[in-house]
Design an enzyme around this catalytic site. Sequence first.
Site, PDB file in Angstrom:
ATOM      1  CG  HIS A  48      -2.012  -0.657   1.001  1.00 25.90           C
ATOM      2  ND1 HIS A  48      -2.024  -1.984   0.804  1.00 25.90           N
ATOM      3  CD2 HIS A  48      -3.781  -0.884   0.654  1.00 25.90           C
ATOM      4  CE1 HIS A  48      -3.527  -3.112   1.210  1.00 25.90           C
ATOM      5  NE2 HIS A  48      -4.392  -1.625   0.496  1.00 25.90           N
ATOM      6  CE  LYS A  53      -3.979  -0.401   4.825  1.00 27.19           C
ATOM      7  NZ  LYS A  53      -5.169   0.250   5.063  1.00 27.19           N
TER       8      LYS A  53
HETATM    9  N1  LIG Z   1     -12.732  -0.659   3.271  1.00 28.19           N
HETATM   10  C1  LIG Z   1     -11.817  -0.966   1.867  1.00 28.19           C
HETATM   11  O1  LIG Z   1     -12.180  -0.858   0.791  1.00 28.19           O
HETATM   12  C2  LIG Z   1     -11.067   1.087   2.443  1.00 28.19           C
HETATM   13  C3  LIG Z   1     -10.721   0.969   3.114  1.00 28.19           C
HETATM   14  N2  LIG Z   1      -9.539   2.588   3.613  1.00 28.19           N
HETATM   15  C4  LIG Z   1      -9.352   2.655   4.838  1.00 28.19           C
HETATM   16  O2  LIG Z   1     -10.000   3.673   5.572  1.00 28.19           O
HETATM   17  C5  LIG Z   1      -9.718   4.442   6.716  1.00 28.19           C
HETATM   18  C6  LIG Z   1      -9.579   6.211   5.910  1.00 28.19           C
HETATM   19  O3  LIG Z   1      -8.174   5.540   5.075  1.00 28.19           O
HETATM   20  P1  LIG Z   1      -7.770   6.769   3.922  1.00 28.19           P
HETATM   21  O4  LIG Z   1      -8.979   7.621   3.735  1.00 28.19           O
HETATM   22  O5  LIG Z   1      -7.041   6.382   3.035  1.00 28.19           O
HETATM   23  O6  LIG Z   1      -7.756   7.800   5.364  1.00 28.19           O
HETATM   24  P2  LIG Z   1      -6.905   9.766   5.393  1.00 28.19           P
HETATM   25  O7  LIG Z   1      -6.446   9.843   6.763  1.00 28.19           O
HETATM   26  O8  LIG Z   1      -6.727  10.019   4.369  1.00 28.19           O
HETATM   27  O9  LIG Z   1      -8.651   9.940   6.098  1.00 28.19           O
HETATM   28  C7  LIG Z   1      -8.912   9.611   7.057  1.00 28.19           C
HETATM   29  C8  LIG Z   1      -9.970  11.124   7.451  1.00 28.19           C
HETATM   30  O10 LIG Z   1     -10.802  10.373   8.242  1.00 28.19           O
HETATM   31  C9  LIG Z   1     -10.653  11.854   9.357  1.00 28.19           C
HETATM   32  N3  LIG Z   1     -10.958  11.266  10.860  1.00 28.19           N
HETATM   33  C10 LIG Z   1     -10.079  11.639  11.913  1.00 28.19           C
HETATM   34  N4  LIG Z   1     -11.063  11.687  12.883  1.00 28.19           N
HETATM   35  C11 LIG Z   1     -11.720  11.512  13.033  1.00 28.19           C
HETATM   36  C12 LIG Z   1     -13.206  12.016  13.901  1.00 28.19           C
HETATM   37  N5  LIG Z   1     -13.604  11.659  14.592  1.00 28.19           N
HETATM   38  N6  LIG Z   1     -14.927  11.978  12.886  1.00 28.19           N
HETATM   39  C13 LIG Z   1     -14.709  12.060  11.253  1.00 28.19           C
HETATM   40  N7  LIG Z   1     -13.785  12.559  10.458  1.00 28.19           N
HETATM   41  C14 LIG Z   1     -12.415  11.577  10.994  1.00 28.19           C
HETATM   42  C15 LIG Z   1     -10.198  12.545   9.082  1.00 28.19           C
HETATM   43  O11 LIG Z   1      -9.428  13.790  10.205  1.00 28.19           O
HETATM   44  P3  LIG Z   1      -8.218  14.595  10.075  1.00 28.19           P
HETATM   45  O12 LIG Z   1      -7.195  13.921   8.842  1.00 28.19           O
HETATM   46  O13 LIG Z   1      -8.425  15.728  10.857  1.00 28.19           O
HETATM   47  O14 LIG Z   1      -7.312  13.201  11.418  1.00 28.19           O
HETATM   48  C16 LIG Z   1      -8.994  12.193   7.438  1.00 28.19           C
HETATM   49  O15 LIG Z   1     -10.219  13.422   6.619  1.00 28.19           O
HETATM   50  C17 LIG Z   1      -8.258   3.432   6.439  1.00 28.19           C
HETATM   51  O16 LIG Z   1      -8.683   3.093   7.504  1.00 28.19           O
HETATM   52  C18 LIG Z   1      -8.253   2.841   5.282  1.00 28.19           C
HETATM   53  O17 LIG Z   1      -7.192   2.003   5.750  1.00 28.19           O
HETATM   54  C19 LIG Z   1      -9.183   2.615   2.906  1.00 28.19           C
HETATM   55  C20 LIG Z   1      -9.521   2.088   1.397  1.00 28.19           C
HETATM   56  C21 LIG Z   1     -10.481   0.985   1.562  1.00 28.19           C
HETATM   57  O1  LIG Z   2      -5.850   2.037   3.596  1.00 25.52           O
HETATM   58  C1  LIG Z   2      -6.115   2.131   2.317  1.00 25.52           C
HETATM   59  O2  LIG Z   2      -5.529   2.363   0.896  1.00 25.52           O
HETATM   60  C2  LIG Z   2      -7.069   1.024   1.837  1.00 25.52           C
HETATM   61  N1  LIG Z   2      -7.551  -0.063   3.281  1.00 25.52           N
HETATM   62  C3  LIG Z   2      -8.101  -1.285   2.515  1.00 25.52           C
HETATM   63  C4  LIG Z   2      -7.407  -2.653   3.525  1.00 25.52           C
HETATM   64  O3  LIG Z   2      -6.727  -2.058   4.251  1.00 25.52           O
HETATM   65  O4  LIG Z   2      -7.286  -3.175   3.229  1.00 25.52           O
HETATM   66  C5  LIG Z   2      -8.652  -1.651   1.735  1.00 25.52           C
HETATM   67  C6  LIG Z   2      -7.031  -1.073   0.305  1.00 25.52           C
HETATM   68  O5  LIG Z   2      -6.725  -1.770  -0.123  1.00 25.52           O
HETATM   69  C7  LIG Z   2      -7.272   0.208   0.700  1.00 25.52           C
END
Ligand SMILES: NC(=O)C1=CN([C@@H]2O[C@H](COP(=O)(O)OP(=O)(O)OC[C@H]3O[C@@H](n4cnc5c(N)ncnc54)[C@H](OP(=O)(O)O)[C@@H]3O)[C@@H](O)[C@H]2O)C=CC1
Ligand SMILES: O=C(O)C1=N[C@H](C(=O)O)C[C@H](O)C1
Length: 249
Positions: A135, A139
Amino acid sequence: MSAIFHAGISGARGRMGRAVSAALDAREDVVVAARFDRGETPDLSLCDVVIDFSTPDASVELARACAARGGPALVIGSTGLTPEQEAEILEASGSVPIVRSGNFSLGVNILIGLVEHAAQRLDPADWDIEVLEAHHRRKADAPSGTALMLGEAAASGRGEDLADVRSAPYDGLTGARQTGKIGFASLRAGGIVGEHTVLFASDDETLTLSHSAIDRALFAKGAVAAAAWVRSRKPSLYDMQDVLGFRQA
Ligand SMILES: NC(=O)C1=CN([C@@H]2O[C@H](COP(=O)(O)OP(=O)(O)OC[C@H]3O[C@@H](n4cnc5c(N)ncnc54)[C@H](OP(=O)(O)O)[C@@H]3O)[C@@H](O)[C@H]2O)C=CC1
Ligand SMILES: O=C(O)C1=N[C@H](C(=O)O)C[C@H](O)C1
């Protein structure tokens, strides 16, 4: 066209939050009613469903808040939850319908079935299983949520719980690999969206099952499909296998 619904986005300014926003904007049957991030208190009464890609702590807090008021429904994509946090989400799903998945892509959810199928047929005495993932450099959690789902599928194919057969990371003087264990390896580099491979290896041959995510819009599209699906379900904990109709009730 299906009935209009009101969606909220948790983690709205994050990578996934922005992708979810674009995916919702592309649909004619959704109004985005709330966007919120760290430190902001959402008006949950405006939403039929909230899509959450934030952090484990934030997801648990949101699930508790939704459960306390009996809605809205939730789609949770955050990964890296502890078993205790997973138990909190399960408890909340007694009061509101929740879809939680470590990966919302169609390909990975098909891969899960293929891995379970292969693991069922390959004798653990002869075949080792390793899950590899790569990744982007930002991450926060490892192994990825997807890698753990693939590990769980492999363990389930062998009739085991992953917790019982998960190998500690190899580092230092490890000694020989233990028969029947499932190992994990993680890479973090550049902007890699998400690469997952399950390697089955015997003394004579290897079998690799892999998935590559090309654009994170893929996960957002799947999460929005899950939101449309879950808003009219009864309270329970669902995953993408349910949304895609891969698991019969
Ligand atoms: N299931 C799936 O298919 C996927 C899962 N993911 C997962 O999703 C999550 C987010 O990933 P990603 O978007 O890349 O991460 P980012 O760090 O880009 O985004 C996370 C966001 O959540 C915000 N945040 C933090 N605390 C809170 C809160 N209490 N309430 C609301 N928002 C909050 C952060 O704000 P701040 O920056 O101010 O802390 C930030 O804007 C990770 O756990 C990742 O592994 C990602 C891609 C696909
Ligand atoms: O953090 C990410 O970007 C992603 N997180 C998910 C995971 O933890 O598997 C899904 C995807 O691979 C991207």
